[in-house]
Write a protein that holds these residues in place. Sequence first.
Motif, PDB file in Angstrom:
ATOM      1  N   GLU A 123      62.825 -40.595 -16.869  1.00 28.10           N
ATOM      2  CA  GLU A 123      62.694 -40.400 -18.312  1.00 28.10           C
ATOM      3  C   GLU A 123      61.905 -39.140 -18.626  1.00 28.10           C
ATOM      4  O   GLU A 123      62.130 -38.483 -19.645  1.00 28.10           O
ATOM      5  N   PHE A 124      60.980 -38.781 -17.741  1.00 28.73           N
ATOM      6  CA  PHE A 124      60.221 -37.544 -17.938  1.00 28.73           C
ATOM      7  C   PHE A 124      61.158 -36.345 -17.859  1.00 28.73           C
ATOM      8  O   PHE A 124      61.035 -35.402 -18.647  1.00 28.73           O
TER       9      PHE A 124
ATOM     10  N   GLN B 260      62.942 -44.415  -4.453  1.00 31.52           N
ATOM     11  CA  GLN B 260      64.003 -45.099  -5.191  1.00 31.52           C
ATOM     12  C   GLN B 260      65.342 -44.383  -5.039  1.00 31.52           C
ATOM     13  O   GLN B 260      66.399 -45.019  -5.020  1.00 31.52           O
ATOM     14  N   THR B 261      65.305 -43.077  -4.903  1.00 32.86           N
ATOM     15  CA  THR B 261      66.531 -42.292  -4.761  1.00 32.86           C
ATOM     16  C   THR B 261      67.264 -42.613  -3.469  1.00 32.86           C
ATOM     17  O   THR B 261      68.499 -42.572  -3.423  1.00 32.86           O
ATOM     18  N   VAL B 262      66.530 -42.943  -2.418  1.00 38.97           N
ATOM     19  CA  VAL B 262      67.158 -43.205  -1.111  1.00 38.97           C
ATOM     20  C   VAL B 262      67.059 -44.681  -0.709  1.00 38.97           C
ATOM     21  O   VAL B 262      67.330 -45.027   0.439  1.00 38.97           O
TER      22      VAL B 262
ATOM     23  N   GLY C  14      51.107 -35.568 -10.047  1.00 45.51           N
ATOM     24  CA  GLY C  14      50.184 -36.529 -10.630  1.00 45.51           C
ATOM     25  C   GLY C  14      50.850 -37.608 -11.451  1.00 45.51           C
ATOM     26  O   GLY C  14      50.189 -38.534 -11.926  1.00 45.51           O
ATOM     27  N   ILE C  15      52.167 -37.504 -11.650  1.00 44.45           N
ATOM     28  CA  ILE C  15      52.921 -38.502 -12.415  1.00 44.45           C
ATOM     29  C   ILE C  15      53.842 -39.248 -11.449  1.00 44.45           C
ATOM     30  O   ILE C  15      54.792 -38.674 -10.912  1.00 44.45           O
ATOM     31  N   ASP C  16      53.555 -40.528 -11.232  1.00 40.87           N
ATOM     32  CA  ASP C  16      54.354 -41.322 -10.295  1.00 40.87           C
ATOM     33  C   ASP C  16      55.382 -42.131 -11.084  1.00 40.87           C
ATOM     34  O   ASP C  16      55.263 -43.351 -11.235  1.00 40.87           O
ATOM     35  N   SER C  17      56.402 -41.455 -11.566  1.00 42.29           N
ATOM     36  CA  SER C  17      57.393 -42.068 -12.448  1.00 42.29           C
ATOM     37  C   SER C  17      58.511 -42.741 -11.664  1.00 42.29           C
ATOM     38  O   SER C  17      58.711 -42.498 -10.471  1.00 42.29           O
ATOM     39  N   ASP C  18      59.257 -43.596 -12.369  1.00 41.06           N
ATOM     40  CA  ASP C  18      60.426 -44.273 -11.807  1.00 41.06           C
ATOM     41  C   ASP C  18      61.695 -43.566 -12.248  1.00 41.06           C
ATOM     42  O   ASP C  18      61.711 -42.852 -13.263  1.00 41.06           O
TER      43      ASP C  18
ATOM     44  N   ASP D 165      69.393 -40.517  11.278  1.00 41.61           N
ATOM     45  CA  ASP D 165      68.448 -41.081  12.240  1.00 41.61           C
ATOM     46  C   ASP D 165      67.159 -41.517  11.560  1.00 41.61           C
ATOM     47  O   ASP D 165      66.510 -42.468  12.005  1.00 41.61           O
ATOM     48  N   LYS D 166      66.801 -40.797  10.487  1.00 40.25           N
ATOM     49  CA  LYS D 166      65.573 -41.146   9.785  1.00 40.25           C
ATOM     50  C   LYS D 166      65.610 -40.560   8.380  1.00 40.25           C
ATOM     51  O   LYS D 166      66.315 -39.575   8.121  1.00 40.25           O
ATOM     52  N   ILE D 167      64.819 -41.169   7.502  1.00 45.08           N
ATOM     53  CA  ILE D 167      64.679 -40.713   6.123  1.00 45.08           C
ATOM     54  C   ILE D 167      63.224 -40.330   5.896  1.00 45.08           C
ATOM     55  O   ILE D 167      62.312 -41.056   6.309  1.00 45.08           O
ATOM     56  N   TYR D 168      63.013 -39.208   5.237  1.00 47.09           N
ATOM     57  CA  TYR D 168      61.671 -38.758   4.885  1.00 47.09           C
ATOM     58  C   TYR D 168      61.600 -38.572   3.369  1.00 47.09           C
ATOM     59  O   TYR D 168      62.527 -38.023   2.759  1.00 47.09           O
ATOM     60  N   THR D 169      60.504 -39.019   2.776  1.00 46.77           N
ATOM     61  CA  THR D 169      60.304 -38.854   1.336  1.00 46.77           C
ATOM     62  C   THR D 169      58.881 -38.388   1.062  1.00 46.77           C
ATOM     63  O   THR D 169      58.024 -38.413   1.946  1.00 46.77           O
ATOM     64  N   SER D 170      58.657 -38.013  -0.196  1.00 41.20           N
ATOM     65  CA  SER D 170      57.288 -37.760  -0.635  1.00 41.20           C
ATOM     66  C   SER D 170      56.601 -39.104  -0.827  1.00 41.20           C
ATOM     67  O   SER D 170      57.180 -40.164  -0.579  1.00 41.20           O
ATOM     68  N   LYS D 171      55.390 -39.085  -1.304  1.00 41.14           N
ATOM     69  CA  LYS D 171      54.638 -40.316  -1.560  1.00 41.14           C
ATOM     70  C   LYS D 171      54.911 -40.875  -2.954  1.00 41.14           C
ATOM     71  O   LYS D 171      54.321 -41.876  -3.344  1.00 41.14           O
ATOM     72  N   LEU D 172      55.796 -40.241  -3.704  1.00 37.03           N
ATOM     73  CA  LEU D 172      56.047 -40.632  -5.084  1.00 37.03           C
ATOM     74  C   LEU D 172      57.275 -41.538  -5.189  1.00 37.03           C
ATOM     75  O   LEU D 172      58.280 -41.331  -4.501  1.00 37.03           O
ATOM     76  N   ARG D 173      57.203 -42.531  -6.071  1.00 36.52           N
ATOM     77  CA  ARG D 173      58.218 -43.583  -6.143  1.00 36.52           C
ATOM     78  C   ARG D 173      59.620 -43.048  -6.389  1.00 36.52           C
ATOM     79  O   ARG D 173      60.600 -43.589  -5.865  1.00 36.52           O
ATOM     80  N   ARG D 174      59.738 -42.008  -7.195  1.00 35.44           N
ATOM     81  CA  ARG D 174      61.073 -41.551  -7.570  1.00 35.44           C
ATOM     82  C   ARG D 174      61.880 -41.048  -6.371  1.00 35.44           C
ATOM     83  O   ARG D 174      63.113 -41.122  -6.391  1.00 35.44           O
ATOM     84  N   THR D 175      61.214 -40.553  -5.333  1.00 37.63           N
ATOM     85  CA  THR D 175      61.965 -40.128  -4.154  1.00 37.63           C
ATOM     86  C   THR D 175      62.391 -41.337  -3.321  1.00 37.63           C
ATOM     87  O   THR D 175      63.503 -41.369  -2.790  1.00 37.63           O
TER      88      THR D 175
END
Length: 212
Positions: A15-16, A64-66, A26-30, A52-62
């Motif tokens: 939504e952002f 949720q994407t995978v 600093g915004i951990d959005s969905d 073989d593996k998935i890597y994401t950031s520490k933020l929820r939106r990444t």
Amino acid sequence: MHTKTIYLIRHGETEFNRRGVVQGSGIDSDLNELGFIQARAFFEAYQHIEFDKIYTSKLRRTVQTVQNFIDLGIPFEQFEGLNEISWGEKEGKVPNYLEDENYLEIIANWSNGKTDIPAAPGGETPEQVVARQKEAFEQIMTQTHEKTILVAMHGRAIRILLTHLLELPLSHMDTFQHSNLCLYRLSYDYSNNKFTLDLANDTSHLSEILIK
């Protein structure tokens, strides 16, 4: 020849994003409804790839994407070093005209090589971002047994990372375009330690959504 293929994607819409609100690290959005639809479309297009593996950031939106890939049982790991750039005091705000002018000035400074200037007061500089990205990606690339990986990140962070991987000046970051759930695909050759860009800002997997 030992190579690794990296599928590098930006997270789906939030939504952002839709409202033009500054997110940053600093915004951990969905993801919003469209974001989840984009994530599903990407999954349907690429679920046949044997990651073989998935890597994401520490933020929820990444994550949720995978999530659809994670649900298949593919191992995944989060790195704070893959987080979006911090926009400091601008995070959570809708830019007004003056802030837009300020944003354009910041981008111009970065393009002119002044990459030691922070995104905003209290925010990060591109040089700080690439430093933490280098550390994270060094850990990822040491996993030589992983032939094909999926990496979910953020718009500005992807632009910064691509300059590092492709050995370009950091000031060239804005030559790389991005949109929500776009795909960059890269190949890495361990014999000469070189990355090659095979696909850039691809959104063909979203074509049916765009048509609707």
